[in-house]
Design an enzyme around this catalytic site. Structure first.
Site, short mmCIF file in Angstrom:
data_model
loop_
_atom_site.label_atom_id
_atom_site.label_comp_id
_atom_site.label_asym_id
_atom_site.label_seq_id
_atom_site.Cartn_x
_atom_site.Cartn_y
_atom_site.Cartn_z
N TYR A 27 0.85 -1.19 0.00
CA TYR A 27 0.00 0.00 0.00
C TYR A 27 0.88 1.24 0.00
CZ TYR A 27 -3.26 3.52 1.65
OH TYR A 27 -4.02 4.65 1.79
N LYS A 28 0.64 2.13 -0.96
CA LYS A 28 1.41 3.35 -1.06
C LYS A 28 0.45 4.54 -1.07
CE LYS A 28 5.38 1.45 -3.54
NZ LYS A 28 6.20 1.54 -4.76
#
Length: 610
Positions: A27-28
């Site tokens: 997750y960014k």
């Protein structure tokens, strides 16, 4: 071959990259958050409350200022806009929309904008608003359309778009069904583009009925952590700030991983940091002549030739048993990986097995991610309910990132709680408590002290009971941080002096004395001798002439040569203390050039390792 541009990158970019790696999982966070304040400027908003209470417009301006200043401190890259509707004057691109006044475009908050909002506060602010904008007809559909254009004109990537409507009118168009229909249509268009619409309705005579119009305008709750549209209006500034903070505050996951409950049973969960230590921001380096920010670059040089080394030419090594073990970067990465990121259930334990000393670092919070794996919320809720009913915690193995070793954690259940205004105070989920390994637990040599008598213990119990109070972590602010930002705010806003800050962590001595009464003196009489004064230092005792005139020195313990050579051969000289190493150097006639520990070790290895 590595690109030269990739190698000589900015240190700030490196710091951001390292920060992103710590997020864990796949997750960014990309883009910026955006927030548009859409405020009703009708005459009803400027009516003052009873007993000198501020008007709804004044309360709204104070709330907007609070968000501006908090954005500047916490996330200055976010975009904020201020738009008024129901005005007599119009100010928007090409004045396409009548009775809509864009006071601030969608941009980063700054000192000038805070000053503009300050000018709209109080009686002078109401007079300025009447002269600048005035109050006229209302068309919420045109206002929403204008806000939609604000979002479309932004070329930056926006990760979250939110619009907050402040009004005290539950029927802004009266009985005009055409305008109501237009507003509902435009609100639906905004929701389809990802804009979240919230209503911050204010107190009005006769009450505010949300069902008449605004229930079709606002967005539904994004997830179960939000309570959605509030029925009761805000009558006080603190309630309004609390609601805005609950909606505006970021709820980004630190990581998104899978919770494995068994073979083939995986639940998607998000990991949130409930409390993060707030530190002063780092100083930005500026050019002395132009005051422009400067960028620093780091290069690695070869010591013999002076040539610049690229990352592909670098290797890493570890000294073991006097041998240098050289490893490639890929090998170092592979050595650090134990398992893929995730949480694996091991079993369950009763809550009494979890001790206070098991908390070795700040905990994180676990919440299901329904959009990642369908059915995660249902399974997660069932697990939470059963753990809470049976008063047990789940023992799990947690791997936060690919390059981190696994940790044992305890998932402690937490039920949902809401206050009187039906605003969520405690969300439902699991608190992730990091447990220590056997190597982390220390055996302490506790000094033997005199044991208190039963009477002394009873008296101290009375003192403790008198000084008890209900602790709330949000009631105490860091005075150093508060003073730091007060000073910056005064400089940025050209204030004569910074606002006073109250140090809330200082003990209230007078109030404590009134509560305790004579208990302190009674406890002193039970514990200390008569006429005891703790502020007077006791006189130093002098030794008599018969005692030798000084303290006896401890005899030096010489280390056998065989034992010292064994330490040299095994590479365990670092376990010895500096005084022992100095005595060994004197014992074997080793000359040293310094007194540091590593210099002493090098001298002994050169002498005895031959």
């Amino acid at each position: 071959m590595a690109d030269w541009k990739d190698f000589h990158q900015n240190e700030e970019e490196e710091g951001e990259q390292e920060e992103g790696d710590e997020e864990g999982g796949d997750y960014k966070i990309t883009g910026r958050d955006s927030l548009v304040f859409l405020i009703d400027a009708s005459k009803e908003m400027f009516i003052k409350g009873e007993d000198g209470e501020p008007s709804n417009f004044d309360m709204t301006m104070q709330c907007v200022r609070s968000v501006y200043t908090s954005k500047i401190i916490s996330s200055h890259k976010d975009l904020v806009a201020l738009v008024f509707y129901g005005t007599e004057q119009s100010k928007n691109p090409r004045n396409s929309f009548k009775h809509v006044y864009i006071y601030h475009d969608l941009d980063e908050p700054g000192a000038k904008r805070v000053q503009d909002v300050d000018a709209l506060r109080g009686e002078k602010g109401a007079q300025l608003a009447a002269e600048t904008m005035g109050s006229g007809e209302t068309s919420l559909g045109d206002a929403l359309w204008c806000c939609s254009n604000l979002y479309s004109d932004i070329k930056l990537r926006l990760s979250h778009k939110r619009l907050m409507i402040f009004t005290c009118r539950d029927q802004p168009h009266g009985c005009d069904s055409a305008k109501d229909r237009q507003a509902r249509t435009k609100a639906g268009d905004l929701k389809e583009t990802g804009v979240v619409i919230d209503l911050m309705h204010l107190l009005k005579p006769g009450g505010f009925d949300v069902s008449l119009f605004f229930c079709d305008i606002v967005s539904p709750p994004e997830d179960e952590t939000e309570l959605g549209l509030q029925v009761e209006p805000c009558g006080k500034l603190e309630d309004l700030k609390k609601r805005v903070r609950a909606k505006e505050q970021k709820k980004r996951a630190k990581a998104r991983v899978t919770l494995c409950l068994g073979e083939g049973i995986n639940v998607a969960v998000g990991i949130y940091a409930t409390a993060v230590t707030l530190r002063k921001p780092f100083a930005t380096k500026l050019d002395r002549q132009t005051n422009e920010p400067v960028r620093s670059k780091t290069r690695t040089f070869q010591t013999q030739t002076g040539s610049v080394l690229l990352p592909c030419a670098l290797k890493k090594a570890q000294v073991y048993a006097k041998k240098q073990i050289v490893m490639e970067n890929e090998e170092v990465v592979a050595m650090k990986k134990f398992d893929d990121p995730g949480i694996v259930l091991i079993g369950f334990k009763p809550m009494e097995k979890l001790k206070l000393h098991h908390h070795i670092r700040p905990s994180v919070f676990l919440y299901p991610e329904e959009d990642k794996v369908t059915g995660s919320a249902c399974v997660f809720t069932a697990l939470l309910k059963k753990c809470s009913e049976r008063n047990v915690f789940a023992l799990c193995r947690y791997t936060e990132r690919r390059n981190q070793p696994p940790r044992f954690v305890a998932l402690v259940p937490q039920r949902e709680e809401a206050d009187q205004a039906q605003i969520q105070v405690t969300p439902p989920g699991f608190n992730v408590i990091f447990l220590p390994f056997a190597d982390d637990i220390r055996t302490l040599d506790i000094p033997h002290c005199p044991i208190a008598s039963g009477v002394q213990v009873d008296k101290m119990k009375q003192i403790v009971s008198k000084l008890r109070f209900k602790y709330r972590n949000d009631a105490f602010e860091n005075p150093v941080i508060q003073q730091h930002y007060r000073n910056l705010e005064a400089l940025a806003l050209d204030m004569m002096a910074p606002e006073d800050t109250e140090d809330l962590i200082m003990p209230k001595v007078d109030q404590m004395d009134r509560r305790l009464g004579p208990l302190v003196e009674e406890f002193k009489d039970l514990v200390y001798p008569a006429n005891y004064n703790p502020e007077v230092k006791p006189a130093a005792k002098r030794k008599t002439a018969d005692a030798g005139g000084g303290a006896d020195k401890k005899p030096k313990v010489e280390m056998p040569e065989d034992e010292l050579r064994a330490h040299v051969q095994n590479g365990t000289l670092t376990k010895l203390t500096v005084p022992v190493l100095k005595d060994a150097c004197k014992q074997f006639g080793v000359r040293t050039t310094g007194t540091k520990k590593q210099e002493l070790i090098d001298a002994l290895v050169a002498k005895l390792g031959q």
